[in-house]
Design a protein around this motif. Structure first.
Motif: not given
Length: 432
Positions: A50-52, A57-64, A285-290
């Motif tokens: 829940f912390s950007k 960064d859900w903005d990046v995930i949703v943008l992708l 991959f992004f999820t784990g990296l974030f």
């Protein structure tokens, strides 16, 4: 530092070694590292989810996800084949000429769209045209993503770190055009010349394949004219909204997912088939990296690095500028430039304010932006666009290893960052 901090660093380094050596698939390594950070207490669910600034960064995930949906629908129209044939014919099958053409197309898009959107649109075309001409795909993809990282530095909206820096420093779109675009144009010219040398082994010419491509009519590649018209209209609206997102008060992620879902709804395509073309491994991959990088932010490691760099300059603005240009490279290359910028930008703001907000102090922001943006070329995890291209290549049967990317990326980063430092030096002393 505490034992927990050292444990978090050990987990991060271990995962980075696994990614670099490819002993474990990068997705498994990143997700496993994220889970370990949670298990040892380096982060917690509240921060991780829940912390950007210190989590996903859900903005990046949703943008992708939104842009992947748009690309998946566009793929069904045949437009990528059309552009591939057009590009091959325009370049007359000459490999280096083709690379320059693709670099220029990418360079035009990257300052106006975010880097991820640009590579999602250009990479499928590149794979198709290379396959048509019998050219190795990997060098062309690497050249394009590096173009994105350089070109995206030119404007406020071209690269996520620029958006974050602009928001923190109160810099406008025109500020970026004035201060960043001139050096980016120079760097782009230098990169095109470098590409001729770095990728020379990829420039193989097959007369028979070229002759067969030159006989093709690009218009024959279009499979669904109706869907292409609808997709073009939706994509056009999305691009305009991206450029105007600050005035519309809409996040790029909201624009992208709205466009993706709208296009999916009106396309009449099978939803399950479209979803198969989404790069789910890249999102994982992004999820784990974030989560991993967020844990490093949460433990204060990244902030400590920024403060140490600032203290080492002893308040000298020029020395601080050079420290930001060169000092941003290593952490940005290792942890992705987005969380690095989020962590260090408050420190830069304090230094600028302490110096009275003078024009010389303002150069710190441009030094910081150049260092963070250009470091995106250093490794496969240094920028979001790199990760996306690696995923697209892998799904197409073209593996790009960590070291294969880095042997080009480190050279390009060293040259472009050094030229950026010269630019900062010249601008700084012009103001002094």
């Amino acid at each position: 530092m505490s034992v927990l901090t050292w444990a978090a660093i050990a987990v991060f380094v271990a995962v980075y070694v696994l990614i670099a050596t490819e002993w474990v698939h990068r997705v498994a390594a990143a997700l496993g590292g994220g889970v370990l950070m949670l298990l040892i207490g380096a982060t917690d669910p509240e921060h991780a989810f829940f912390s950007k600034d210190a989590g996903i960064d859900w903005d990046v995930i949703v943008l992708l996800l939104g842009m992947m949906l748009i690309v998946a629908v566009l793929k069904q129209t045949g437009v990528f084949e059309y552009i591939a044939i057009w590009a091959a014919r325009r370049a007359r099958g000459k490999p280096y000429r083709l690379m320059v053409l693709l670099i220029l197309v990418t360079a035009v898009f990257s300052p106006w769209l975010d880097n991820v959107t640009t590579v999602l649109l250009v990479a499928p075309v590149t794979i198709l045209v290379c396959n048509r001409l019998g050219l190795p795909v990997v060098p062309y993809l690497i050249a394009e993503v590096m173009t994105c990282n350089i070109g995206g530095a030119a404007t406020l909206i071209g690269d996520p770190p620029n958006i974050m820096i602009g928001s923190r420093a109160g810099l406008s779109f025109n500020d970026f055009l004035i201060h960043m675009t001139p050096i980016v144009i120079v760097l782009m010219i230098v990169f095109i010349l470098m590409a001729r040398v770095m990728f020379r082994k990829a420039f193989t010419y097959d007369p028979e394949r070229v002759a067969s491509v030159m006989e093709l009519d690009p218009r024959d590649a279009i499979k669904d004219g109706r869907l292409l018209a609808i997709s073009g209209a939706v994509m056009g609206v999305v691009m305009v909204a991206f450029v105007l997102h600050t005035w519309l008060d809409l996040e790029p992620s909201v624009i992208a997912i709205s466009g993706g879902l709208l296009l999916l709804a009106v396309s009449r395509l099978n939803t399950g088939e479209v979803m198969k073309d989404v790069e789910w491994e890249t999102l994982a991959f992004f999820t784990g990296l974030f989560v991993m990088v967020g844990a490093m932010v949460n433990m204060g490691v990244i902030g400590d690095l920024g403060e140490a760099a600032a203290e080492a300059t002893g308040g000298n603005l020029f020395a601080t500028s050079m420290a930001l240009v060169f000092g941003s490279v290593v952490p940005s290359a290792l942890i992705d430039n987005i969380p690095f910028v989020a962590s260090v930008s408050p420190i830069v703001e304090e230094i600028v304010n302490a110096a009275g907000g003078t024009a010389e102090a303002g150069m710190l922001w441009w030094s910081f932006a150049l260092g963070a943006d250009l470091a995106g070329n250093a490794t496969i995890i240094a920028s979001s666009a790199n990760v996306v291209v690696i995923g697209i290549a892998e799904r197409s049967g073209h593996h790009i290893s960590f070291w294969q990317f880095s042997r080009y990326g480190l050279v390009v980063t060293a040259v472009t960052v050094s030229l950026a430092a010269v630019y900062v030096w010249a601008r700084y002393f012009a103001l002094a």
